[in-house]
Design a protein around this motif. Structure first.
Motif, PDB file in Angstrom:
ATOM      1  N   ILE A  61       9.141  21.605  -1.622  1.00 34.96           N
ATOM      2  CA  ILE A  61      10.182  21.534  -2.650  1.00 34.96           C
ATOM      3  C   ILE A  61       9.911  20.327  -3.547  1.00 34.96           C
ATOM      4  CG2 ILE A  61      11.960  22.694  -1.275  1.00 34.96           C
ATOM      5  CD1 ILE A  61      13.129  19.948  -0.634  1.00 34.96           C
ATOM      6  N   ALA A  62      10.433  20.391  -4.782  1.00 35.02           N
ATOM      7  CA  ALA A  62      10.202  19.295  -5.731  1.00 35.02           C
ATOM      8  C   ALA A  62      11.107  18.102  -5.429  1.00 35.02           C
ATOM      9  CB  ALA A  62      10.430  19.788  -7.151  1.00 35.02           C
ATOM     10  N   ARG A  63      12.364  18.360  -5.146  1.00 32.53           N
ATOM     11  CA  ARG A  63      13.301  17.271  -4.867  1.00 32.53           C
ATOM     12  C   ARG A  63      13.089  16.803  -3.438  1.00 32.53           C
ATOM     13  NH1 ARG A  63      19.204  16.826  -7.157  1.00 32.53           N
ATOM     14  NH2 ARG A  63      19.712  14.836  -6.218  1.00 32.53           N
ATOM     15  N   ARG A  64      12.884  15.518  -3.248  1.00 27.34           N
ATOM     16  CA  ARG A  64      12.474  14.975  -1.952  1.00 27.34           C
ATOM     17  C   ARG A  64      13.510  14.000  -1.418  1.00 27.34           C
ATOM     18  NH1 ARG A  64       9.383  17.451  -0.079  1.00 27.34           N
ATOM     19  NH2 ARG A  64       7.916  16.016   0.738  1.00 27.34           N
ATOM     20  N   HIS A  65      13.476  13.786  -0.132  1.00 26.78           N
ATOM     21  CA  HIS A  65      14.211  12.699   0.502  1.00 26.78           C
ATOM     22  C   HIS A  65      13.208  11.589   0.794  1.00 26.78           C
ATOM     23  CE1 HIS A  65      17.179  15.860   1.229  1.00 26.78           C
ATOM     24  NE2 HIS A  65      18.049  14.881   1.430  1.00 26.78           N
ATOM     25  N   ALA A  66      13.556  10.376   0.439  1.00 29.18           N
ATOM     26  CA  ALA A  66      12.697   9.219   0.683  1.00 29.18           C
ATOM     27  C   ALA A  66      13.299   8.404   1.819  1.00 29.18           C
ATOM     28  CB  ALA A  66      12.571   8.369  -0.574  1.00 29.18           C
ATOM     29  N   LEU A  67      12.530   8.253   2.886  1.00 31.11           N
ATOM     30  CA  LEU A  67      12.911   7.405   4.006  1.00 31.11           C
ATOM     31  C   LEU A  67      12.328   6.024   3.700  1.00 31.11           C
ATOM     32  CD1 LEU A  67      11.865   9.866   6.862  1.00 31.11           C
ATOM     33  CD2 LEU A  67      14.116   9.670   5.766  1.00 31.11           C
ATOM     34  N   ILE A  68      13.158   5.063   3.371  1.00 30.43           N
ATOM     35  CA  ILE A  68      12.698   3.754   2.910  1.00 30.43           C
ATOM     36  C   ILE A  68      12.504   2.833   4.113  1.00 30.43           C
ATOM     37  CG2 ILE A  68      13.113   1.811   1.370  1.00 30.43           C
ATOM     38  CD1 ILE A  68      12.964   4.589  -0.038  1.00 30.43           C
ATOM     39  N   VAL A  69      11.240   2.463   4.343  1.00 31.49           N
ATOM     40  CA  VAL A  69      10.872   1.587   5.456  1.00 31.49           C
ATOM     41  C   VAL A  69      10.505   0.223   4.876  1.00 31.49           C
ATOM     42  CG1 VAL A  69       9.313   1.243   7.412  1.00 31.49           C
ATOM     43  CG2 VAL A  69       9.986   3.567   6.741  1.00 31.49           C
ATOM     44  N   PRO A  70      11.226  -0.836   5.256  1.00 21.89           N
ATOM     45  CA  PRO A  70      10.894  -2.158   4.728  1.00 21.89           C
ATOM     46  C   PRO A  70       9.710  -2.769   5.479  1.00 21.89           C
ATOM     47  CG  PRO A  70      12.795  -2.311   6.179  1.00 21.89           C
ATOM     48  CD  PRO A  70      12.421  -0.855   6.104  1.00 21.89           C
ATOM     49  N   LEU A  71       8.760  -3.260   4.714  1.00 26.16           N
ATOM     50  CA  LEU A  71       7.673  -4.052   5.270  1.00 26.16           C
ATOM     51  C   LEU A  71       7.776  -5.437   4.655  1.00 26.16           C
ATOM     52  CD1 LEU A  71       4.710  -1.513   5.360  1.00 26.16           C
ATOM     53  CD2 LEU A  71       6.233  -2.173   7.201  1.00 26.16           C
ATOM     54  N   ARG A  72       6.856  -6.271   4.948  1.00 26.09           N
ATOM     55  CA  ARG A  72       6.966  -7.673   4.560  1.00 26.09           C
ATOM     56  C   ARG A  72       7.240  -7.902   3.073  1.00 26.09           C
ATOM     57  NH1 ARG A  72       3.139 -12.092   7.103  1.00 26.09           N
ATOM     58  NH2 ARG A  72       4.503 -13.844   6.707  1.00 26.09           N
ATOM     59  N   ARG A  73       6.408  -7.396   2.199  1.00 18.51           N
ATOM     60  CA  ARG A  73       6.565  -7.680   0.770  1.00 18.51           C
ATOM     61  C   ARG A  73       6.828  -6.443  -0.083  1.00 18.51           C
ATOM     62  NH1 ARG A  73       2.123 -11.248   1.913  1.00 18.51           N
ATOM     63  NH2 ARG A  73       2.961 -13.355   2.060  1.00 18.51           N
ATOM     64  N   LYS A  74       6.871  -5.302   0.551  1.00 18.55           N
ATOM     65  CA  LYS A  74       7.131  -4.093  -0.220  1.00 18.55           C
ATOM     66  C   LYS A  74       7.796  -3.065   0.670  1.00 18.55           C
ATOM     67  CE  LYS A  74       3.292  -2.793  -1.945  1.00 18.55           C
ATOM     68  NZ  LYS A  74       2.185  -2.118  -2.607  1.00 18.55           N
ATOM     69  N   TYR A  75       8.175  -1.981   0.056  1.00 24.58           N
ATOM     70  CA  TYR A  75       8.779  -0.869   0.774  1.00 24.58           C
ATOM     71  C   TYR A  75       7.823   0.311   0.764  1.00 24.58           C
ATOM     72  CZ  TYR A  75      13.122  -3.453   0.232  1.00 24.58           C
ATOM     73  OH  TYR A  75      14.091  -4.420   0.282  1.00 24.58           O
ATOM     74  N   ILE A  76       7.896   1.082   1.818  1.00 21.71           N
ATOM     75  CA  ILE A  76       7.173   2.345   1.886  1.00 21.71           C
ATOM     76  C   ILE A  76       8.234   3.445   1.880  1.00 21.71           C
ATOM     77  CG2 ILE A  76       5.573   3.777   3.207  1.00 21.71           C
ATOM     78  CD1 ILE A  76       4.351   1.127   2.210  1.00 21.71           C
ATOM     79  N   ALA A  77       8.097   4.388   0.964  1.00 16.44           N
ATOM     80  CA  ALA A  77       8.999   5.537   0.895  1.00 16.44           C
ATOM     81  C   ALA A  77       8.254   6.724   1.485  1.00 16.44           C
ATOM     82  CB  ALA A  77       9.409   5.814  -0.550  1.00 16.44           C
ATOM     83  N   LEU A  78       8.629   7.112   2.689  1.00 19.98           N
ATOM     84  CA  LEU A  78       8.022   8.271   3.344  1.00 19.98           C
ATOM     85  C   LEU A  78       8.811   9.499   2.906  1.00 19.98           C
ATOM     86  CD1 LEU A  78       7.474   6.616   6.811  1.00 19.98           C
ATOM     87  CD2 LEU A  78       5.729   7.136   5.105  1.00 19.98           C
ATOM     88  N   LEU A  79       8.150  10.402   2.216  1.00 19.09           N
ATOM     89  CA  LEU A  79       8.814  11.545   1.600  1.00 19.09           C
ATOM     90  C   LEU A  79       8.828  12.743   2.535  1.00 19.09           C
ATOM     91  CD1 LEU A  79       7.211  11.196  -1.923  1.00 19.09           C
ATOM     92  CD2 LEU A  79       9.435  10.346  -1.162  1.00 19.09           C
ATOM     93  N   VAL A  80      10.003  13.345   2.662  1.00 20.60           N
ATOM     94  CA  VAL A  80      10.190  14.533   3.490  1.00 20.60           C
ATOM     95  C   VAL A  80      10.988  15.555   2.687  1.00 20.60           C
ATOM     96  CG1 VAL A  80      10.092  13.239   5.669  1.00 20.60           C
ATOM     97  CG2 VAL A  80      12.310  13.631   4.579  1.00 20.60           C
TER      98      VAL A  80
END
Length: 139
Positions: A61-80
């Motif tokens: 699907i085009a519309r995604r959910h982003a699971l925002i994981v905080p790391l030291r200096r940036k965020y990782i958005a794991l898309l599902v």
């Protein structure tokens, strides 16, 4: 309690259990390209969770959910594709040591039975660190 809360997330082909405590936030993303501009005044890297774990698991699907994981200096958005279920006080069985030693990546940390399905529990912080390192290696 937030630390007891598990989420069941869906990619195009699979379902995974993740700990809510590993996440800063969950966001709806209409355009994944907007993630690269940053979130919460920090740089953010968007990564398809399904494709990272299984190259055949392409977003459906085009519309995604982003699971925002905080790391030291940036965020990782794991898309599902979906955040499906919130489970409280569910215990995942840890993976046996023999099985853990055979995994290429230390991402799978347990499993739970949900109905007739067995769902793998992921350590999203380990997934996010690996995603960040793999992008660093490319650039």
């Amino acid at each position: 309690m937030a630390e007891d809360l598990l989420l069941i997330v869906k990619t195009a082909l699979h379902r995974y259990a993740v700990r809510r405590a590993d996440l800063l936030d969950i966001r709806m993303i209409a355009d994944p390209a907007t993630i690269e501009r940053g979130m919460f005044d920090r740089p953010c890297l968007g990564v398809e969770l399904g494709t990272l774990l299984d190259p055949a698991d392409q977003p459906s699907i085009a519309r995604r959910h982003a699971l925002i994981v905080p790391l030291r200096r940036k965020y990782i958005a794991l898309l599902v594709d979906y955040v499906d279920t919130f489970l409280e006080r569910i215990q995942c069985a840890p993976l046996p040591a023999l099985l853990q030693q055979r995994l290429r990546q230390p991402w799978a940390i347990g499993a739970l039975a949900l109905g007739d399905d067995v769902i793998v529990e992921l350590d999203l912080r380990a997934v996010a660190r690996s995603a960040l390192l793999s992008r660093s290696d490319l650039g």
